[in-house]
Design a protein around this motif. Sequence first.
Motif, mmCIF file in Angstrom:
data_model
loop_
_atom_site.group_PDB
_atom_site.id
_atom_site.type_symbol
_atom_site.label_atom_id
_atom_site.label_comp_id
_atom_site.label_asym_id
_atom_site.label_seq_id
_atom_site.Cartn_x
_atom_site.Cartn_y
_atom_site.Cartn_z
ATOM 1 N N UNK A 16 38.741 30.357 35.057
ATOM 2 C CA UNK A 16 37.421 29.926 35.526
ATOM 3 C C UNK A 16 36.544 29.293 34.455
ATOM 4 N N UNK A 17 37.084 29.051 33.265
ATOM 5 C CA UNK A 17 36.279 28.398 32.231
ATOM 6 C C UNK A 17 35.919 26.975 32.665
ATOM 7 N N UNK A 204 32.882 37.337 39.888
ATOM 8 C CA UNK A 204 33.020 37.871 41.244
ATOM 9 C C UNK A 204 32.301 39.203 41.387
ATOM 10 N N UNK A 205 32.191 39.934 40.297
ATOM 11 C CA UNK A 205 31.564 41.253 40.353
ATOM 12 C C UNK A 205 30.081 41.199 39.982
ATOM 13 N N UNK A 430 32.355 20.801 51.217
ATOM 14 C CA UNK A 430 31.597 19.793 50.488
ATOM 15 C C UNK A 430 31.116 20.347 49.156
ATOM 16 N N UNK A 431 31.553 19.702 48.072
ATOM 17 C CA UNK A 431 31.163 20.076 46.707
ATOM 18 C C UNK A 431 31.443 21.545 46.391
ATOM 19 N N UNK A 432 32.273 22.191 47.202
ATOM 20 C CA UNK A 432 32.518 23.628 47.055
ATOM 21 C C UNK A 432 31.212 24.409 46.987
ATOM 22 N N UNK A 433 30.263 23.988 47.809
ATOM 23 C CA UNK A 433 28.984 24.685 47.902
ATOM 24 C C UNK A 433 28.912 25.579 49.124
ATOM 25 N N UNK A 453 31.322 31.308 43.146
ATOM 26 C CA UNK A 453 32.740 31.263 43.456
ATOM 27 C C UNK A 453 33.358 30.048 42.789
ATOM 28 N N UNK A 454 34.588 29.759 43.138
ATOM 29 C CA UNK A 454 35.357 28.750 42.421
ATOM 30 C C UNK A 454 34.861 27.336 42.702
#
Length: 540
Positions: A16-17, A204-205, A430-433, A453-454
């Motif tokens: 996730x960096x 996530x936590x 859309x845009x992972x939003x 999230x990712x």
Amino acid sequence: MGSHSDLQTLLIGIDAACERVLEPLFDADELPTLASIFETGASGPLESQIPPWTASAWPSLYTGTNPGKHGVFSFLSFDGYDWDVVNATDVRERTVWELLDRHGETSVVVNVPVTHPPRTFDGALIPGYTAPEDPDCHPDGLLEEVRDAIGEYRVYPSREDGVDLADAYRSCVRTRGEAFRYLADRFDPSFGFVQFQATDSIFHRRPDDDVAIRTIYREVDRQIERTLDACDPDTVIVASDHGMGPYDGYEFRVNDFLRERGYVETQSGGRGMPTWATLRDRNLKEGEEATRDGGERTPLEHAMAAAASVGLTSQRLGGVLERVGLAEFVAERVPAELVSAGAEQVDFPESTAYVRSRIELGVRINLEGREPDGVVPPAAYESVRSELVDALRSVTTPDGEPVFETVAPREEYFHGPESDRAVDVVTVPAAFDHFLSATLRGDQFGQPSEPWNHKLEGVVAVAGDGVDPASGAGNAHLFDVAPTVLASLGVPADERMDGDVLPCVESAGTRQYPRFDGDRSVETADEDVERRLADLGYLE
């Protein structure tokens, strides 16, 4: 431990960096070792794949192939309506360390996801995510040897009462470095791969816990510094599987939408999938550990199932409790088995199409002849799929904005012999939003179950001997990491790989390697692994 000049290439995986996370830490001079790699080498964004989640993305990174070739699309694999958590036997392509083995090169691999049970190669491997807490390693007995040498080594952070979460994650990060350095000294490899998972899990936590995030990243930087000092690799590659960021849009419950359109049928009080649903956004949170497929129901479970059969599902109960202010109190005391027994769930055999796992980013069709009780005739497959694509493309948020950036047939994203295991329709938010959910709530839209999230964009950096920083990283893609690793060792890439060598490293060409011929999948069936994935929101 002495210096290991024989280590030619070190691949550092930081889950996730991304620039959003790293740049503030670089600016604050909190990650001097990582910052130096990015500043002196070729670096830039690294585009992830669809879907950009850990269990599928890391196999793509270390095989250089899309999921349609390597076969892992989610944390779950499906056999008809049954499911299991994926493991290394689901990976149907050779890894970079297996290709290096064919060229007489030794590798050490520590904490890489979806590598359990390990396959044989010249070197050492301690598995990472989706492995059990005490996994089989390669060679046999390796984990006991490592624990004798460095002390406690855990695949997952401690859950003991009184252990601070950040301290538990930092301990895991520390032991990744210590284990890798011990094994590098023991096996003297040409290639090393160490992965850090806590950099994803903390978001996530506790996505707003800046102190914990900085603590974990500082420990990652410290372990990288010590590893570089001890092993002195010629080339260092840092790569992430995806990015991380806030979800500013909505939660879209795809199965609720499909139910309204007549594609999804439901059952109340059934065992559906999954039986350990957390229902976190209604505050009916996981209490005690649940089983996958059951055994006999308790009297309370029977009571909840009976209530569900007359319309009082746990979702509705959650809404009532929330309105009277008792949801959190009850959530802390209600076992997940009881919640599941009373949950309204998708009736997969009776449905035309549905979402099985939200992180697959897509819809599956209940196809006759493919699924055990398929209801869609093969002759109607394309027409049903076209209807689904059109319907999903038309979905807009309550604000009138499109929910999806792309809705497309699976062959636009996946190609290869494992593509038939993918979803039939790919849905990219859309845009992972927007947060896609597979659970039924009665409403199509709500607030995201997870505020972070990712995201699709990670990072990559390549530094060291033989690296031309001036050539840059180009338009780097996740699939490019494996051929770049091989090129840094002078080894030709597999011509089946979907990626290319990054511009900053001289290519060693390609060649045809024999097709992978391993056995088919074996079960994971590990409830503790499932519970941990559910805790992080990967499984609903």
